[in-house]
Design a protein around this motif. Structure first.
Motif, mmCIF file in Angstrom:
data_model
loop_
_atom_site.group_PDB
_atom_site.id
_atom_site.type_symbol
_atom_site.label_atom_id
_atom_site.label_comp_id
_atom_site.label_asym_id
_atom_site.label_seq_id
_atom_site.Cartn_x
_atom_site.Cartn_y
_atom_site.Cartn_z
ATOM 1 N N LYS A 158 -68.211 -104.083 -37.493
ATOM 2 C CA LYS A 158 -68.244 -104.521 -36.245
ATOM 3 C C LYS A 158 -67.657 -103.461 -35.231
ATOM 4 O O LYS A 158 -66.734 -102.679 -35.379
ATOM 5 C CB LYS A 158 -67.521 -105.965 -36.315
ATOM 6 N N PRO A 159 -67.931 -103.641 -33.934
ATOM 7 C CA PRO A 159 -67.181 -102.886 -32.975
ATOM 8 C C PRO A 159 -65.655 -102.961 -33.028
ATOM 9 O O PRO A 159 -65.169 -103.737 -33.110
ATOM 10 C CB PRO A 159 -67.894 -103.372 -31.598
ATOM 11 N N GLY A 160 -65.214 -101.825 -32.807
ATOM 12 C CA GLY A 160 -63.610 -101.585 -32.911
ATOM 13 C C GLY A 160 -62.914 -101.411 -34.323
ATOM 14 O O GLY A 160 -61.994 -101.274 -34.458
ATOM 15 N N GLN A 161 -63.828 -101.528 -35.369
ATOM 16 C CA GLN A 161 -63.122 -101.545 -36.795
ATOM 17 C C GLN A 161 -62.998 -100.008 -37.004
ATOM 18 O O GLN A 161 -63.734 -99.209 -36.631
ATOM 19 C CB GLN A 161 -64.201 -102.056 -37.795
ATOM 20 N N LYS A 162 -61.934 -100.055 -38.032
ATOM 21 C CA LYS A 162 -61.690 -98.550 -38.493
ATOM 22 C C LYS A 162 -62.645 -98.361 -39.679
ATOM 23 O O LYS A 162 -62.311 -99.004 -40.776
ATOM 24 C CB LYS A 162 -60.407 -98.360 -38.637
ATOM 25 N N VAL A 163 -63.342 -97.373 -39.710
ATOM 26 C CA VAL A 163 -64.264 -96.864 -40.784
ATOM 27 C C VAL A 163 -63.757 -95.558 -41.405
ATOM 28 O O VAL A 163 -63.916 -94.620 -40.540
ATOM 29 C CB VAL A 163 -65.659 -96.791 -40.613
ATOM 30 N N LEU A 164 -63.318 -95.237 -42.853
ATOM 31 C CA LEU A 164 -63.224 -94.091 -43.309
ATOM 32 C C LEU A 164 -64.622 -93.695 -44.055
ATOM 33 O O LEU A 164 -64.881 -94.570 -45.095
ATOM 34 C CB LEU A 164 -62.074 -93.822 -43.935
ATOM 35 N N ILE A 165 -64.776 -92.472 -44.289
ATOM 36 C CA ILE A 165 -66.236 -92.074 -44.808
ATOM 37 C C ILE A 165 -65.647 -90.806 -45.610
ATOM 38 O O ILE A 165 -65.312 -89.672 -45.149
ATOM 39 C CB ILE A 165 -67.371 -91.766 -43.878
ATOM 40 N N ASN A 166 -65.649 -90.921 -46.919
ATOM 41 C CA ASN A 166 -65.153 -89.951 -47.948
ATOM 42 C C ASN A 166 -66.531 -89.224 -48.310
ATOM 43 O O ASN A 166 -67.228 -90.001 -48.915
ATOM 44 C CB ASN A 166 -64.442 -90.604 -49.230
ATOM 45 N N GLY A 167 -66.514 -87.833 -47.967
ATOM 46 C CA GLY A 167 -67.861 -87.220 -48.236
ATOM 47 C C GLY A 167 -68.740 -87.081 -46.971
ATOM 48 O O GLY A 167 -69.713 -87.438 -46.910
ATOM 49 N N ALA A 168 -68.112 -87.011 -45.699
ATOM 50 C CA ALA A 168 -68.727 -87.197 -44.517
ATOM 51 C C ALA A 168 -69.713 -86.107 -44.264
ATOM 52 O O ALA A 168 -70.361 -86.213 -43.478
ATOM 53 C CB ALA A 168 -67.476 -87.486 -43.467
ATOM 54 N N SER A 169 -69.602 -85.091 -44.999
ATOM 55 C CA SER A 169 -70.620 -83.926 -44.561
ATOM 56 C C SER A 169 -71.845 -83.612 -45.657
ATOM 57 O O SER A 169 -72.530 -82.779 -45.449
ATOM 58 C CB SER A 169 -69.963 -82.374 -44.612
ATOM 59 N N GLY A 170 -71.862 -84.518 -46.468
ATOM 60 C CA GLY A 170 -73.138 -84.590 -47.477
ATOM 61 C C GLY A 170 -74.106 -85.385 -46.771
ATOM 62 O O GLY A 170 -74.144 -85.799 -45.752
ATOM 63 N N ALA A 182 -67.814 -98.567 -34.475
ATOM 64 C CA ALA A 182 -66.772 -98.238 -35.204
ATOM 65 C C ALA A 182 -65.876 -97.146 -34.778
ATOM 66 O O ALA A 182 -66.386 -96.144 -34.008
ATOM 67 C CB ALA A 182 -66.992 -97.940 -36.763
ATOM 68 N N GLU A 183 -64.342 -97.126 -35.102
ATOM 69 C CA GLU A 183 -63.533 -95.956 -34.935
ATOM 70 C C GLU A 183 -63.799 -95.103 -36.287
ATOM 71 O O GLU A 183 -63.264 -95.767 -37.247
ATOM 72 C CB GLU A 183 -62.329 -96.131 -34.882
ATOM 73 N N VAL A 184 -64.226 -93.988 -36.332
ATOM 74 C CA VAL A 184 -64.693 -93.434 -37.505
ATOM 75 C C VAL A 184 -63.889 -92.160 -38.033
ATOM 76 O O VAL A 184 -63.427 -91.343 -37.180
ATOM 77 C CB VAL A 184 -66.050 -92.700 -37.516
ATOM 78 N N THR A 185 -63.334 -92.091 -39.207
ATOM 79 C CA THR A 185 -62.454 -90.896 -39.774
ATOM 80 C C THR A 185 -63.461 -90.338 -40.875
ATOM 81 O O THR A 185 -63.933 -90.935 -41.775
ATOM 82 C CB THR A 185 -61.177 -91.491 -40.466
ATOM 83 N N GLY A 186 -63.534 -89.007 -40.787
ATOM 84 C CA GLY A 186 -64.656 -88.354 -41.722
ATOM 85 C C GLY A 186 -63.700 -87.778 -42.392
ATOM 86 O O GLY A 186 -62.859 -86.770 -42.199
ATOM 87 N N VAL A 206 -64.021 -98.525 -46.084
ATOM 88 C CA VAL A 206 -64.002 -97.379 -46.605
ATOM 89 C C VAL A 206 -65.326 -97.113 -47.546
ATOM 90 O O VAL A 206 -65.557 -97.877 -48.301
ATOM 91 C CB VAL A 206 -62.777 -97.108 -47.713
ATOM 92 N N MET A 207 -66.077 -96.165 -46.953
ATOM 93 C CA MET A 207 -67.334 -95.780 -47.511
ATOM 94 C C MET A 207 -67.048 -94.471 -48.444
ATOM 95 O O MET A 207 -66.961 -93.365 -47.900
ATOM 96 C CB MET A 207 -68.450 -95.620 -46.525
ATOM 97 N N ASP A 208 -67.205 -94.502 -49.614
ATOM 98 C CA ASP A 208 -66.859 -93.429 -50.650
ATOM 99 C C ASP A 208 -68.134 -92.889 -51.335
ATOM 100 O O ASP A 208 -68.720 -93.266 -52.078
ATOM 101 C CB ASP A 208 -65.815 -94.055 -51.636
ATOM 102 N N ASN A 209 -68.491 -91.658 -50.626
ATOM 103 C CA ASN A 209 -69.629 -91.058 -51.194
ATOM 104 C C ASN A 209 -69.499 -90.192 -52.423
ATOM 105 O O ASN A 209 -70.585 -89.611 -52.900
ATOM 106 C CB ASN A 209 -70.315 -90.340 -49.846
ATOM 107 N N VAL A 210 -68.199 -89.719 -52.755
ATOM 108 C CA VAL A 210 -68.012 -88.749 -53.785
ATOM 109 C C VAL A 210 -67.063 -89.380 -54.878
ATOM 110 O O VAL A 210 -67.395 -88.795 -55.886
ATOM 111 C CB VAL A 210 -67.390 -87.654 -53.092
ATOM 112 N N VAL A 211 -66.598 -90.352 -54.802
ATOM 113 C CA VAL A 211 -65.783 -91.085 -55.590
ATOM 114 C C VAL A 211 -64.845 -90.187 -56.389
ATOM 115 O O VAL A 211 -65.005 -90.081 -57.739
ATOM 116 C CB VAL A 211 -66.744 -92.021 -56.721
#
Length: 375
Positions: A190-202, A217-221, A257-262
């Motif tokens: 949702k708008p305003g939530q903080k989202v972290l994406i691990n493996g943001a360049s893949g 979202a407010e995004v951290t890569g 937290v979206m973890d693409n590399v685990v």
């Protein structure tokens, strides 16, 4: 009587042990590569990447096979480009072994390789109304690493935006759908939530950064040093260089937290999650992982741990959706999403492309083109 029961129990255990041993042998056994059969004289043919056995990318070969014909409700696509995904090397290697329950014991039942593609409709079968010859399309179907393929008109297929190249469009299917369905549907960002994406360049990560921003979202890569500027350019509000900083030791808390590399433990990640935050595991398990359980180890742990904590922890696998592909096409047409391409290889160099993908260092997507690659 007790002696009889013990004998029956030991007999059942023995049968069970033998069954598991046989199944383990069937799953891990690898047959030798067999030569393909060339099309009969006079039959239209095409070039396609195939694998006649399981193994590293070197088992791949470009062969002449029969050119498909669109049957009722299907279209014939002349391929311009395809992209490769971790799923492709999993199936080339037949690992984790459990996937061989479906793909075949000893050797693959279907030798074709590839899923993502972009091309031009060359012909249509009876009853097709959504597409016509000359339409530029993109999508996903088995056997994408080839000069032609057929796909149902109501399958995983969409019109290509005019402002996107065939190479860019070929990058979208698996990675784009995974990012969209994970963030929009599974995580319900949702708008305003903080989202972290691990493996943001893949492959998935570059789409995820852009889609998370589109969702408000407010995004951290999280990425390596060399990819920080790329992640920033995609819209990330904050970037973390994992070679210098462990994001699980930071003070920020994330809704998703979206973890693409685990590559971090679940308990470590919990430290930076909101009390009712969501951890979605995507991928994990490289070529050096155990062939028995591969990428399944972390999801099983997450499933078990989620029973005892308030946070939502789970693995997510995207599903085919022509409708969602049209959504991604609209986002690309308006400039909200732009596919990121690392390298482009000609069809004849698919082995090299797959080896490069397996290094885990690709920035965005690795593309295979049916057209000559200019120097």
């Amino acid at each position: 009587m007790a002696t009889l029961r013990r004998r029956i129990l030991w007999s059942l255990l023995g049968v069970l042990a033998i069954t598991f041993a046989v199944l383990a042998w069937l799953l891990s056994h690898e047959s030798a590569c067999q030569p393909g059969v060339k099309p009969a004289p006079g039959v239209s043919s095409m070039k396609a990447v195939v694998r006649r056995c399981y193994g590293p990318p070197d088992v791949l070969a470009v062969e002449e096979i029969e050119k498909p014909v669109p049957t009722d409700g299907r279209v014939l696509v002349k391929m311009h480009a395809a992209s490769i995904n971790p799923a492709d090397w999993h199936f080339v290697r037949g690992e984790p072994y459990l996937i061989r329950l479906d793909s075949g014991f000893g050797a693959p039942k279907n030798p074709r390789v590839g899923i993502d593609f972009a091309g031009t409709i060359e012909a249509v079968g009876k009853g097709v109304t959504r597409f016509k010859p000359g339409d530029e399309v993109f999508g996903g179907a088995n056997g994408a690493l080839a000069e032609y393929l057929t796909i149902a008109e109501d399958g995983n297929l969409a019109h290509k935006p005019a402002n996107v190249s065939f190479e860019q469009a070929a990058a979208v299917n698996v990675a784009g759908l995974t990012a969209l369905q994970t963030l929009r549907d599974r995580a319900a960002v949702k708008p305003g939530q903080k989202v972290l994406i691990n493996g943001a360049s893949g492959g998935v990560g570059t789409f995820a950064v852009q889609i998370a921003k589109h969702l408000g979202a407010e995004v951290t890569g999280v990425s390596s040093t060399r990819n920080l500027e790329l992640v920033r350019s995609l819209g990330a509000d904050h970037v973390i260089d994992y070679t210098r900083e462990d994001f699980t030791q930071g003070s920020a808390k994330y809704d998703v937290v979206m973890d693409n590399v685990v590559n971090r433990g679940l308990l470590e990640i919990r430290r930076v999650m909101e009390p009712e935050g969501k951890l979605i595991l995507i991928g994990g398990g490289g070529p050096d992982a155990s062939p028995w359980y591969g990428a399944f180890k972390a999801p099983v742990k997450a499933l078990f741990l989620s029973w005892f904590v308030d946070q939502d922890m789970a693995m997510f696998i995207s599903h085919h959706s022509g409708e969602d592909l049209e959504t991604l096409a609209a986002l690309m047409a308006q400039g909200s999403v732009k596919p990121v391409i690392d390298r482009i290889y000609p069809l004849a160099e698919t082995v090299e492309a797959m080896h490069y993908l397996e290094t885990g260092r690709a920035r965005g997507k690795v593309i295979v083109t049916m057209e000559p690659v200019l120097p």
